[in-house]
Design a protein around this motif. Structure first.
Motif, PDB file in Angstrom:
ATOM      1  N   TYR A  26       0.820  -1.220   0.000  1.00 20.71           N
ATOM      2  CA  TYR A  26       0.000   0.000   0.000  1.00 20.71           C
ATOM      3  C   TYR A  26       0.849   1.263   0.000  1.00 20.71           C
ATOM      4  CZ  TYR A  26       0.688   0.837   5.028  1.00 20.71           C
ATOM      5  OH  TYR A  26       1.218   1.116   6.259  1.00 20.71           O
ATOM      6  N   GLN A  62       9.363   2.963   9.150  1.00 18.71           N
ATOM      7  CA  GLN A  62       7.904   3.044   9.270  1.00 18.71           C
ATOM      8  C   GLN A  62       7.465   3.167  10.728  1.00 18.71           C
ATOM      9  OE1 GLN A  62       5.705   3.538   6.695  1.00 18.71           O
ATOM     10  NE2 GLN A  62       7.567   3.829   5.515  1.00 18.71           N
ATOM     11  N   SER A  63       6.625   2.261  11.223  1.00 20.99           N
ATOM     12  CA  SER A  63       6.066   2.479  12.559  1.00 20.99           C
ATOM     13  C   SER A  63       7.024   2.266  13.711  1.00 20.99           C
ATOM     14  CB  SER A  63       4.837   1.605  12.759  1.00 20.99           C
ATOM     15  OG  SER A  63       3.735   2.214  12.134  1.00 20.99           O
ATOM     16  N   GLU A 156       3.715   7.679   0.022  1.00 24.64           N
ATOM     17  CA  GLU A 156       2.706   7.414   1.061  1.00 24.64           C
ATOM     18  C   GLU A 156       1.766   8.605   1.195  1.00 24.64           C
ATOM     19  OE1 GLU A 156       4.034   6.320   5.020  1.00 24.64           O
ATOM     20  OE2 GLU A 156       1.970   5.829   5.574  1.00 24.64           O
ATOM     21  N   HIS A 187       3.988  12.840   9.785  1.00 21.51           N
ATOM     22  CA  HIS A 187       3.925  11.401  10.076  1.00 21.51           C
ATOM     23  C   HIS A 187       4.589  10.588   8.956  1.00 21.51           C
ATOM     24  CE1 HIS A 187       2.253   7.432  11.045  1.00 21.51           C
ATOM     25  NE2 HIS A 187       1.849   7.378   9.790  1.00 21.51           N
ATOM     26  N   TYR A 238       0.764  -4.579  17.165  1.00 23.34           N
ATOM     27  CA  TYR A 238      -0.649  -4.550  16.793  1.00 23.34           C
ATOM     28  C   TYR A 238      -1.422  -5.739  17.365  1.00 23.34           C
ATOM     29  CZ  TYR A 238       1.648  -1.297  13.701  1.00 23.34           C
ATOM     30  OH  TYR A 238       2.446  -0.287  13.200  1.00 23.34           O
TER      31      TYR A 238
HETATM   32  N1  GLU Z   1       3.535   4.904   7.627  1.00 21.58           N
HETATM   33  C1  GLU Z   1       2.757   3.691   7.793  1.00 21.58           C
HETATM   34  C2  GLU Z   1       1.279   4.038   7.983  1.00 21.58           C
HETATM   35  O1  GLU Z   1       0.995   5.041   8.592  1.00 21.58           O
HETATM   36  C3  GLU Z   1       3.262   2.908   8.978  1.00 21.58           C
HETATM   37  C4  GLU Z   1       2.505   1.656   9.250  1.00 21.58           C
HETATM   38  C5  GLU Z   1       3.328   0.628  10.036  1.00 21.58           C
HETATM   39  O2  GLU Z   1       4.568   0.563   9.869  1.00 21.58           O
HETATM   40  O3  GLU Z   1       2.713  -0.111  10.855  1.00 21.58           O
HETATM   41  O4  GLU Z   1       0.408   3.309   7.527  1.00 21.58           O
END
Ligand code: GLU
Length: 302
Positions: A26, A62-63, A156, A187, A238
């Protein structure tokens, strides 16, 4: 402990899993990542480091960036941040909108997208730095330059419809002070930071030492580091927190770029990278590598 031998064995054991996970498609540039790649690094309290595979290959964190953002938000706002975001596991996908609506704009925790947008909003101070979260990561690395990948961030930003929905929903509930577009842009830039497994082990050292960087400078208080570790354990991967506690047994924060940073407070940081993700959005081979690591070392928080 023969950490180098353990990492060599892990790199061998996880080979059959490489290529089995699905890359994060995505975010267009991440869709071209090779799920067969793997890196792993460990950094002990005394600063000694052990690596396997592509441990020095910079990847999109990323996260994983949310850990550093949270530390800064807690530093700026103290306990006040917890009026805007909770500390409970969500049990939903990281980018779910459902709970935010039913729970009136207060995200379950700072590790899911909605919570991370609130902590980003909280660190974006009027007239302040454009990317305070990135600057904080650099502080945690004792000034080592930290950059983000423009291509990943721009791609993104152009497609982040769910995060835009989350940001505007937060705004509608009065839980976003800045312009949603500014929060979203900051972000995505912070998410697009590229660091290696070795870099992340160093950047995360403050979570092992109670707030001190590898060079010994304080970036947060010991009790805040403890609290961040707790939130990583309950919400960092998560809707797989239970299985991580069962299999790995360390506070961990994952990212859809395939990185996972894990912490054994007082002992080590360990970081793995393999872009193939499992259905919960965590690195498939990376998770197995972490499970093997805590099994072979006999070290976990449990
Ligand atoms: N930049 C991604 C988002 O906001 C990070 C998601 C992730 O790494 O869990 O969807």
């Amino acid at each position: 402990m023969d950490y180098q031998g353990i990492l060599r064995e892990i790199a061998h054991e996880i080979q059959p899993l490489l290529g089995q996970g699905a890359v994060a498609d995505y975010i267009p540039p991440l869709a071209t990542e090779d799920p067969n790649r793997f890196g792993m690094a460990v950094r002990l309290l005394d600063g000694s480091e052990f690596v396997a595979g592509e441990a020095d290959h910079p990847f999109s964190i990323q996260s994983v960036s949310k850990v550093f953002r949270l530390a800064l938000a807690m530093d700026i706002h103290g306990d006040g941040i917890w009026r805007r975001v909770g500390r409970e596991a969500s049990g939903t996908a990281f980018n779910s909108l459902v709970q935010l609506e039913t729970e009136r704009g207060i995200p379950r925790n700072p590790m899911i997208s909605a919570g991370a947008l609130v902590t980003m909003d909280a660190i974006l101070q009027p007239g302040g730095q454009r990317d305070p979260g990135i600057a904080f990561i650099q502080r945690c690395l004792d000034g080592q330059p930290v950059a983000y990948d423009d291509g990943v961030a721009d791609a993104e930003l152009a497609t982040t419809h769910r995060n835009r929905a989350l940001a505007h929903l937060l705004k509608s509930f009065g839980n976003l002070n800045n312009d949603p577009e500014d929060v979203i842009a900051a972000h995505t830039r912070e998410s697009a930071v590229t660091l290696s497994c070795r870099d992340l082990c160093r950047a995360g050292a403050f979570l092992v030492t109670g707030g001190l960087t590898p060079a010994g400078s304080r970036v947060t208080e010991a009790r805040q580091a403890k609290r961040i570790n707790a939130i990583m354990l309950t919400s960092g991967v998560y809707d797989e927190a239970g299985d991580y506690a069962y299999r790995v047994g360390l506070p961990a924060k994952s990212g859809v770029g395939g990185g996972v940073l894990a912490v054994m407070p007082g002992q080590f940081t360990v970081c793995v990278w393999s872009p193939g993700l499992n259905p919960k959005g965590n690195s498939l081979a990376g998770t197995m590598a972490l499970e093997l690591f805590t099994t072979m070392t006999g070290v976990s928080v449990f």
